[in-house]
Scaffold this motif. Structure first.
Motif, PDB file in Angstrom:
ATOM      1  N   ARG A   1       3.058   6.186  -6.933  1.00 52.33           N
ATOM      2  CA  ARG A   1       2.015   6.738  -7.787  1.00 52.33           C
ATOM      3  C   ARG A   1       2.035   8.261  -7.799  1.00 52.33           C
TER       4      ARG A   1
ATOM      5  N   ARG B   1       0.824  -1.207   0.000  1.00 48.58           N
ATOM      6  CA  ARG B   1       0.000   0.000   0.000  1.00 48.58           C
ATOM      7  C   ARG B   1       0.858   1.258   0.000  1.00 48.58           C
ATOM      8  N   ASP B   2       1.809   1.312   0.942  1.00 47.69           N
ATOM      9  CA  ASP B   2       2.638   2.514   1.068  1.00 47.69           C
ATOM     10  C   ASP B   2       3.525   2.713  -0.149  1.00 47.69           C
TER      11      ASP B   2
ATOM     12  N   LYS C   1       3.066   1.558  -3.258  1.00 50.44           N
ATOM     13  CA  LYS C   1       2.226   1.956  -4.391  1.00 50.44           C
ATOM     14  C   LYS C   1       1.888   3.432  -4.304  1.00 50.44           C
ATOM     15  N   ALA C   2       1.474   3.839  -3.089  1.00 51.65           N
ATOM     16  CA  ALA C   2       1.032   5.223  -2.909  1.00 51.65           C
ATOM     17  C   ALA C   2       2.170   6.188  -3.179  1.00 51.65           C
TER      18      ALA C   2
END
Lengths: 417, 288
Positions: free
Chosen positions: B53, B46-47, B49-50
């Motif tokens: 992105r 999650r981290d 990817k964030a």
């Protein structure tokens, strides 16, 4: 703890400290004693009333000797003023904080809606966030996949599913958060005021959903909205300054106790000022009271209200008595027939602009509770000349377990088919 | 209905201290281990990817500090601004790998110390196995190191250094450095969480430590500086990891082994301690 009890709290107490610096110091001390393997664990089975002697300087009991049990299919409404200890209790139940006294036992999987958005990442899409959030709550990938469509559908975010969360409206985020929790079917559900957000449509929907979940799990529901309590809760725990002051299955009694905790509402007078309410009298066959006082009245008793009015620059006006419940919703308006409709009572004054008007209702129809009355004086063109809020108060006593504002005996009939 | 309830796991929360608390924490960590790893992976993905992105250069930002720092030192030494004794291997490669291992160490240390700040919002609202946060730190630093290592391949070819199979020993060495960092970081968490100054002091200390570690220059053969550097627990990892990949230094396998072992114990103790004291910390984190 018997098998069907999913949540049990026995004599739970928790200390807090007011000063930040001191709190950090105590925290450090607690940490040292926490990781010191030779420190002795207090005996939890030795119940004694928590006393102020064991508080360190600046500390207070945020929760004091709280006990209750919730079974599957039950919903406990946790109510109380701001700062009564409701959220603290929820955090203890969820294992985020540890009690200083007592024992908490939770059976099964716990879903805690303490803050719906916690754990969401704003950059990632709704889809990714659903998977992450569910994993965080302890659900397997298979379980999430099975219910994924339902979650999306309930949250009404089909079109926004692959959009980053930061572009969601706050309502969408709330819906998504609630939907994830609601569909993962925990055994125990803790809900902290989260249902008061979102639009009316979604609130209804989520309350219905809760009703559905309720049969399958044990719920603790923190809210300030009493209609929601009536709808959802089977028992009530009312907290005041960390202490339980009402605990039981009589929901209406608990709610009225909650409202008693608040003092009388302040009197305010608004309007153009061209009318004045000089005096207010309320009367039942047995009792009477004056302005700013409270009249106790039994359901179906007669109520007579008399006001003295002084008009300035007008010789006639319209008078209404408006009753509010404790949630500041208007529940009853005393008016008069006017043609085919209804409007305020049309009165005219003497040459000095004074008049005494009485209005009587034959039978009080309001349900038990406290209601404040506003005296409203309008000009015939409906300009508000005077609105005297909280002019007086009535305390109705009714023997009916209903959360409705009014009780009305209907004319019933039975016909055999 | 009743029989199905009886099979459900029961969680009990009571005031606890001492052996009872330790035993309970260990039991909890063990019973939730698979969930912890699953969560750690989720949070890591999650981290990452964030953060990727949000930028155009994406993963390059992860290794950018390593590259930039190396370029500076290569420039300084090539211009003769600083004179560095010949490390016995091409200097750019030497300095790049040194930076890589050092970053993995400090990254794990600061990451470990900051686990609570990072997850502040989640920690006080959602109950999940918090020990997964330590694993996340390792995963994040491992990702950075692996990408940096891939970037080193062209350098290896350019300087025609072929490490052979023993070069694979670089990886356990690198991992040891990260474990060491994480162990120090986790043990300091309770202090760092309650005293904000502590974390800043550590960041400052790490800047100084950079110069008493053989990162951009080799370990001196003799003298006070050598003894000082040998006191730095990260030194054996720096020296040994470089030695197996590009040669030139003498590996200190014994020290690496001992310190890694101690680090594993440190990580375990730190995790258990964190589990015990977390409620106390969360109570103070709230409101903020």
């Amino acid at each position: 703890m018997s098998d069907d009890v999913l949540i049990s709290a026995e004599h739970v107490s928790k200390k807090f400290c007011r000063s930040l610096k001191r709190s950090l110091l105590y925290g450090a001390m607690d940490i040292v004693s926490g990781i010191n393997p030779f420190a002795s664990t207090p005996n939890v089975d030795n119940w004694q009333e928590p006393s102020d002697d064991e508080l360190r300087e600046g500390e207070f009991w945020a929760l004091r000797d709280i006990s209750f049990e919730v079974r599957r299919g039950e919903c406990l409404g946790l109510i109380g003023h701001n700062g009564a200890g409701k959220s603290t209790l929820l955090k203890l139940l969820n294992g985020l904080l540890r009690p200083d006294r007592g024992r908490i036992r939770m059976r099964g999987r716990i879903g805690a809606m303490i803050e719906l958005g916690a754990g969401f990442n704003p950059v990632l899409t709704g889809r990714e966030n659903i998977h992450n959030q569910a994993a965080l709550l302890g659900f397997s990938g298979r379980e999430v996949s099975q219910r994924f469509d339902e979650i999306v559908q309930f949250a009404e975010i089909e079109e926004a599913l692959d959009m980053p969360l930061q572009n969601y409206s706050s309502g969408m985020k709330t819906r998504l958060g609630f939907s994830v929790y609601a569909h993962l079917e925990p055994d125990v559900l803790l809900i902290d005021e989260v249902l008061s957000v979102g639009d009316v449509g979604f609130r209804m929907k989520s309350l219905n959903k809760m009703g559905e979940i309720l049969n399958r799990c044990a719920v603790i529901f923190v809210t300030h909205a009493m209609p929601q309590v009536f709808r959802a809760c089977s028992q009530i725990l009312l907290l005041n300054r960390g202490m339980s002051i009402f605990d039981g299955r009589d929901v209406p009694a608990g709610v009225s106790r909650y409202f008693d905790e608040f003092g009388q509402s302040a009197t305010t007078v608004t309007g153009t000022g061209q009318a004045k309410v000089l005096d207010v009298q309320m009367q039942t066959p047995k009792k009477s009271c004056g302005r700013h006082e409270t009249l106790e009245i039994r359901h179906e008793e007669e109520l007579r209200i008399t006001v003295d009015i002084q008009l300035d620059g007008y010789r006639e006006g319209l008078l209404q008595f408006l009753f509010w419940n404790k949630e500041l919703l208007p529940v009853m308006d005393l008016v008069d027939h006017h043609g085919n409709g209804l409007r305020g009572y049309h009165f005219s004054t003497d040459s000095e602009g004074r008049v005494r008007v009485s209005g009587t209702i034959d039978q009080m129809r309001l349900n038990s509770g406290r209601f404040t009355m506003s005296v409203i004086v309008l000009a015939t063109d409906l300009t508000v000349l005077c609105r005297h809020d909280a002019a007086a108060e009535i305390l109705v006593e009714a023997n009916c377990a209903s959360g409705a504002s009014t009780l009305y005996p209907a004319r019933w009939e039975m016909t055999s088919q | 209905m009743t029989s199905s309830n009886a099979r459900l796991p029961v969680r009990e929360y009571t005031p606890q201290q001492g052996f009872a608390a330790v035993g309970n924490a260990v039991r909890q960590i063990i019973s939730e281990r698979s969930h912890s790893f699953a969560i750690a992976w989720r949070i890591f993905v999650r981290d990452t990817k964030a953060s990727v992105r949000l930028s155009y250069l994406g993963y390059l930002w992860l290794v950018f500090p390593v590259i930039a720092n190396s370029v500076v030192w290569v420039f300084l030494s090539s211009q003769g601004v600083v004179s560095i004794e010949n490390p016995g291997a091409p200097y750019p490669l030497f300095v790049y790998l040194g930076n890589l291992v050092w970053t993995a160490f400090t990254g794990s240390l600061l990451g470990g110390m900051g686990v609570l700040n990072e997850a502040r919002g989640t920690l006080s609202k959602v109950r999940f196995p918090q020990e997964s946060l330590g694993i996340v730190v390792l995963l994040k630093n491992l990702l950075t190191a692996v990408i940096a290592l891939l970037c080193a391949l062209p350098l290896l070819i350019w300087f025609s250094v072929s490490p052979g199979f023993s070069g694979l020993l670089f990886l356990p060495c690198l991992f040891g450095a990260m474990l060491l960092g994480l162990a120090i970081g986790l043990v300091c968490v309770p202090v760092a969480a309650l005293i904000p100054d502590f974390q800043r002091l550590t960041q400052l200390a790490i800047r100084f430590l950079f110069f008493v570690a053989p990162v951009v220059f080799p370990l001196p053969q003799t003298g006070f500086a050598r003894n000082l550097m040998l006191l730095n627990p990260a030194t054996p990892f720096l020296v040994t990891s470089r030695a197996v990949l590009i040669g030139g230094e003498s590996p200190q396998w014994f020290a690496v082994g001992i310190i890694t072992g101690l680090s594993v114990i440190g990580v375990i103790c730190g995790t258990v301690a964190l589990k015990i004291v977390l409620p106390v910390i969360i109570e103070r984190l709230e409101g903020t």
